[in-house]
Design a protein around this motif. Structure first.
Motif, mmCIF file in Angstrom:
data_model
loop_
_atom_site.group_PDB
_atom_site.id
_atom_site.type_symbol
_atom_site.label_atom_id
_atom_site.label_comp_id
_atom_site.label_asym_id
_atom_site.label_seq_id
_atom_site.Cartn_x
_atom_site.Cartn_y
_atom_site.Cartn_z
ATOM 1 N N UNK A 130 0.829 -1.213 0.000
ATOM 2 C CA UNK A 130 0.000 0.000 0.000
ATOM 3 C C UNK A 130 0.860 1.259 0.000
ATOM 4 N N UNK A 131 1.861 1.314 0.878
ATOM 5 C CA UNK A 131 2.676 2.537 0.950
ATOM 6 C C UNK A 131 3.551 2.695 -0.299
ATOM 7 N N UNK A 132 3.957 1.558 -0.889
ATOM 8 C CA UNK A 132 4.742 1.638 -2.134
ATOM 9 C C UNK A 132 3.895 2.223 -3.258
ATOM 10 N N UNK A 133 2.649 1.790 -3.346
ATOM 11 C CA UNK A 133 1.745 2.324 -4.368
ATOM 12 C C UNK A 133 1.462 3.800 -4.122
ATOM 13 N N UNK A 134 1.332 4.186 -2.870
ATOM 14 C CA UNK A 134 1.096 5.600 -2.542
ATOM 15 C C UNK A 134 2.268 6.465 -2.986
ATOM 16 N N UNK A 135 3.485 5.958 -2.760
ATOM 17 C CA UNK A 135 4.693 6.685 -3.187
ATOM 18 C C UNK A 135 4.712 6.820 -4.702
ATOM 19 N N UNK A 136 4.433 5.718 -5.402
ATOM 20 C CA UNK A 136 4.457 5.734 -6.873
ATOM 21 C C UNK A 136 3.407 6.692 -7.421
ATOM 22 N N UNK A 137 2.199 6.654 -6.874
ATOM 23 C CA UNK A 137 1.130 7.536 -7.354
ATOM 24 C C UNK A 137 1.479 9.003 -7.110
ATOM 25 N N UNK A 138 2.029 9.296 -5.938
ATOM 26 C CA UNK A 138 2.356 10.694 -5.617
ATOM 27 C C UNK A 138 3.512 11.206 -6.470
ATOM 28 N N UNK A 139 4.591 10.429 -6.546
ATOM 29 C CA UNK A 139 5.729 10.851 -7.362
ATOM 30 C C UNK A 139 5.344 10.920 -8.840
ATOM 31 N N UNK A 140 4.501 9.975 -9.270
ATOM 32 C CA UNK A 140 4.030 9.992 -10.654
ATOM 33 C C UNK A 140 3.211 11.228 -10.953
ATOM 34 N N UNK A 141 2.364 11.611 -10.022
ATOM 35 C CA UNK A 141 1.559 12.831 -10.190
ATOM 36 C C UNK A 141 2.469 14.048 -10.314
ATOM 37 N N UNK A 142 3.515 14.083 -9.491
ATOM 38 C CA UNK A 142 4.483 15.189 -9.562
ATOM 39 C C UNK A 142 5.088 15.267 -10.959
ATOM 40 N N UNK A 143 5.469 14.097 -11.491
ATOM 41 C CA UNK A 143 6.071 14.057 -12.819
ATOM 42 C C UNK A 143 5.106 14.479 -13.913
ATOM 43 N N UNK A 144 3.897 13.952 -13.892
ATOM 44 C CA UNK A 144 2.919 14.270 -14.944
ATOM 45 C C UNK A 144 2.492 15.732 -14.904
ATOM 46 N N UNK A 145 2.403 16.298 -13.717
ATOM 47 C CA UNK A 145 2.003 17.704 -13.608
ATOM 48 C C UNK A 145 3.168 18.666 -13.796
ATOM 49 N N UNK A 146 4.385 18.129 -13.839
ATOM 50 C CA UNK A 146 5.551 18.983 -14.031
ATOM 51 C C UNK A 146 5.921 19.794 -12.809
ATOM 52 N N UNK A 147 5.530 19.314 -11.620
ATOM 53 C CA UNK A 147 5.883 20.000 -10.369
ATOM 54 C C UNK A 147 7.351 19.706 -10.062
ATOM 55 N N UNK A 148 8.098 20.733 -9.712
ATOM 56 C CA UNK A 148 9.519 20.549 -9.419
ATOM 57 C C UNK A 148 9.733 20.338 -7.919
ATOM 58 N N UNK A 149 10.586 19.384 -7.601
ATOM 59 C CA UNK A 149 10.904 19.105 -6.198
ATOM 60 C C UNK A 149 11.994 20.046 -5.706
ATOM 61 N N UNK A 150 11.779 20.654 -4.550
ATOM 62 C CA UNK A 150 12.798 21.501 -3.922
ATOM 63 C C UNK A 150 13.554 20.678 -2.878
ATOM 64 N N UNK A 151 14.375 21.353 -2.099
ATOM 65 C CA UNK A 151 15.196 20.662 -1.090
ATOM 66 C C UNK A 151 14.342 19.804 -0.166
#
Length: 806
Positions: free
Chosen positions: A273-294
């Motif tokens: 469950x937590x692995x899927x949550x990480x993948x969905x969240x990081x994937x959303x960041x990538x698809x939306x083009x949100x940049x990760x800061x520090x």
């Protein structure tokens, strides 16, 4: 109820499999988005985009257009470079540096102009044609370096033992991912902005120089620094932290889950469950083009750590109800309903704490809060609707599971401590109020830190290089003073140059903050004219002979200029620019000013220059540079801390009020949170840990996560009140039921956060350690102080009733 049961449990196994297949396909879709994750390592991204900062950024951009040159990497070569063998190696290194596509120009000892007296005139010549090839040429080379004041701090260290090189970024250069594999071709097609051809940024610039430096590390002792270096290193460290922090966190979660449940499902299902949550969240960041800061480096670990607590509570309820139901589906449904409200309200309070970040000034904190909220919602969805379907595909577990858990050593230790709560109730209560007093006394001592240099650990090579160059070349933090006049050719005249000389004298006199000098290396047209006068007449003054001055100005206009001399004066002679470096002459501070001191410095210099400009009447002065904008982050950090903390406490109180419909229960729910946060700030003050971009979030996160345990306790306390009349019996029963999941949840969370101490960044290291301590303190308060308050409250209520009867 039946409809809800059909949502949690499928009508048959085929429906379960369909649900699992669809969620797996969506997971693959989001996994593809991870390839588009981009790092925003620009220091300026930590600034809020409000009216004030927009105006300042626009001003900075306008000045940079007229006097560009901030995108530099400063390189220092130590270890006695003044030998024939090493000077040739330095020359070869410099030559290769110039040939890099990412480098526009290079300032080094091999191409600097110097002044030589020639009769009644002076001549301008290169310091060296090529490199010294014998001892005589080398000695002359060293003598020329030492005899020109403006070369010190630029191409020669002040102790005359190191050489300096300045590389300027070629902002017109391009970069592109190279390769012919199928995956790269697909990624270029889907994400052209990341994988296609694009202009270089400061990280690309620094990375190309770093690659070249690596070729010479066995021949030369090289140090390098600058904003591009900070940004490139932070990018590398963030990518490393994403892996380094995530994998150990996962291992710790697996170990603690197994110790708690001692079953394969008790480990596999939460991890899934937590692995899927990480993948969905990081994937959303990538698809939306949100940049990760520090702060984004901790995102995956934080998602796993928080999510594991919900799955842990869910499965704990499932295993506790084994043996009460013969039908497996009924067991799943009933155990889900028993824990549903606890997990839901725990998640809501956690989301509320992160929702408070939406009101933050700093965009990085805002987006961080929203992403965590999304991940919690996804984790909740998977916890209630995916685990149940996966459990339904398994056979009914045996009763032995719960008996094994109840009789292990951990449960025995907890039962021992549970029995200490009521006998020592006054001790726990007093401890709470002592904590509040300590918090009140120590709070004013907490400092704010946003200096990007201090993001790196003390023994980090980046930090060591910064400190070496800071000390030996008198400064790494650059800023500018620009003088403007309404009169054309003003600074071409002696009147204008004498006006500029007043500013140079002010700079040479240095500026004191807290009794310490603050200015190191500086460079301007006045320093060069003074150097000419020194060559001609032997003293550092502005030449009185206008012919000498005009000849030099003609050279600047017509001659081949480098990136230092091109920033001295505007083409129409209406502006002159002074380039300076900050050098706080206090060794204990590593010659760096704090943010508050930088703001004091800025105000003082600005006011002093305005006075000089008003007295002269021929020009106006401006002080500018990224450093002054970045130093204002500290002000926004303290504002964000107050706002997020206030909003979090208010919203958590309202949510608990809706849940319990009791003011006293809602106030009691805040007790563990207040204790945990108060202890956090006390520890920060005592151990001199600064409030920074990461630690500013601890209080709100600590409240949001810490309240889960308080809710868990109070919900079951109220449940047992319906069964028993004895307050002691109610509290002991509640502790017996809740202490194990509460402690294990806290251990999972805290162990995960402690692993942040392995982060490459100091703020994230302290963030993890302090958040772990905050949660442990909150849990201590939940299991000892909170039940003591309930017991004391009931004692007081009973006494009041007795008095009324009398």
């Amino acid at each position: 109820m039946k409809r809800f049961k059909h949502i949690i449990l499928p009508k048959n196994k085929i429906h379960s499999i369909i649900f699992i297949v669809i969620s797996s396909m969506l997971t693959l879709f989001f996994a593809l988005g991870i390839f588009n994750i981009q790092i925003d390592n620009n220091v300026m991204s930590l600034l809020p985009l409000n009216k004030e900062t927009r105006i300042e950024i626009n001003k900075l951009n306008e000045f940079n257009k007229e006097f560009p040159g901030n995108q530099v990497v400063f390189i220092a070569i130590s270890g006695n470079p003044f030998t024939l063998e090493k000077i040739k190696t330095v020359y070869d290194f410099t030559k290769e540096l110039k040939n890099l596509d990412t480098v526009k120009s290079v300032i080094s000892c091999f191409d600097m102009d110097i002044f030589k007296k020639s009769g009644n005139l002076y001549k301008i010549q290169k310091l060296s044609l090529g490199y010294p090839k014998n001892e005589e040429e080398l000695n002359e080379f060293i003598n020329d370096l030492d005899s020109h004041r403006y070369l010190k701090g630029t191409v020669l260290s002040y102790d005359k033992k190191s050489l300096g090189i300045i590389a300027y970024m070629n902002e017109k250069a391009y970069t592109e991912y190279k390769g012919n594999n199928i995956l790269l071709k697909i990624l270029k097609l889907i994400f052209p902005k990341k994988y296609g051809k694009k202009l270089i940024n400061r990280s690309n610039f620094s990375a190309s120089i770093e690659n070249l430096i690596s070729k010479y590390t066995d021949k030369l002792t090289i140090h390098y620094t600058g904003v591009p270096v900070y940004e490139n290193k932070s990018k590398d460290y963030m990518m490393k932290d994403l892996i380094i922090l995530m994998l150990p966190s996962l291992m710790v979660i697996i170990i603690l889950l197994y110790l708690n449940f001692k079953t394969k499902s008790g480990v596999f299902l939460p991890v899934l469950i937590i692995s899927m949550s990480v993948i969905w969240t990081l994937g959303l960041i990538g698809w939306l083009g949100i940049k990760l800061t520090v702060v984004g480096a901790i995102l995956p670990s934080l998602i796993m750590i928080i999510g594991s607590s919900y799955t842990l509570h869910y499965l704990n309820s499932y295993y506790l109800h084994i043996g009460l139901y013969d039908d497996h589906d009924e067991l799943i449904f009933q155990s889900t309903m028993k824990i549903f409200n606890t997990i839901l309200y725990a998640a809501l309070t956690t989301m509320v704490s992160f929702a408070s970040f939406i009101f933050a000034n700093i965009e990085a904190i805002k987006s961080f809060g929203l992403l965590i909220i999304f991940s919690i919602m996804i984790t909740l969805y998977f916890t209630f609707f995916k685990i149940s379907k996966l459990l339904s595909l398994q056979r009914l577990p045996e009763n032995q599971v719960i008996r094994t858990i109840e009789k292990d050593k951990f449960s025995k230790v907890l039962n021992f401590f549970n029995r200490l709560v009521i006998p020592l109730k006054w001790l726990w209560a007093v401890l709470f109020f002592v904590c509040i007093v300590l918090f009140s006394v120590t709070l004013p001592n907490i400092k704010v830190e946003t200096n990007f240099v201090n993001f790196f650990k003390k023994n980090d090579p980046v930090k060591k290089d910064i400190l070496f160059i800071q000390e030996n070349f008198k400064g790494t933090t650059m800023f500018n003073i620009t003088l403007r006049s309404d009169r054309k050719d003003f600074f071409k005249s002696m009147e204008g140059l004498k006006a500029a000389e007043k500013i140079q004298k002010y700079i040479d006199g240095n500026v004191k903050i807290n009794g310490y000098d603050t200015l190191g290396w500086n460079f301007s047209i006045i320093t060069l004219l003074e150097e000419i006068n020194k060559t001609m007449k032997g003293n550092y003054e502005l030449p009185e002979n206008e012919t000498i001055v005009k000849r030099f100005l003609s050279f600047l206009k017509m001659g081949k200029k480098n990136d230092i001399t091109s920033n001295l004066i505007s083409r129409d002679y209406t502006s002159v620019n002074f380039t300076l470096r900050m050098f706080y002459d206090k060794k204990e501070n590593y010659y760096f000013m704090t943010e508050n001191d930088i703001l004091k410095f800025y105000d003082k210099v600005k006011n002093d220059l305005n006075k000089i400009a008003e007295e002269d009447g021929g020009f106006k002065a401006a002080v500018w540079g990224e450093v002054f904008l970045i130093s204002k982050i500290s002000r926004f950090l303290t504002q964000d801390q107050r706002v997020s903390l206030s909003i979090t406490i208010a919203l958590v109180f309202m949510l608990t009020l809706l849940l319990f419909r009791s003011v006293s229960d809602s106030l009691f729910a805040l007790v563990p949170l207040i204790f945990g946060v108060a202890m956090n700030f006390t520890i920060m003050s005592v151990f001199n840990i600064a409030l920074d971009i990461a630690t500013v979030m601890i209080a709100a996160i600590g409240i949001g996560i810490g309240v889960d345990n308080a809710l868990h306790f109070i919900i079951h306390y109220n449940s047992y009140k319906k069964k028993y009349t004895s307050t002691k019996k109610i509290i002991l029963s509640t502790l017996k039921y809740t202490s194990r999941p509460v402690m294990f949840t806290t251990l999972v969370l805290s162990a995960g956060f402690v692993l942040f101490s392995y982060s490459s960044f100091k703020p994230l290291k302290f963030f993890g350690i302090l958040l772990a301590i905050t949660l442990l303190n909150s849990t201590f308060a939940t299991l000892f102080i909170l039940p003591s308050f309930f017991y004391i409250k009931e004692m007081i209520v009973k006494k009041m009733r007795f008095i009324r009867r009398q």
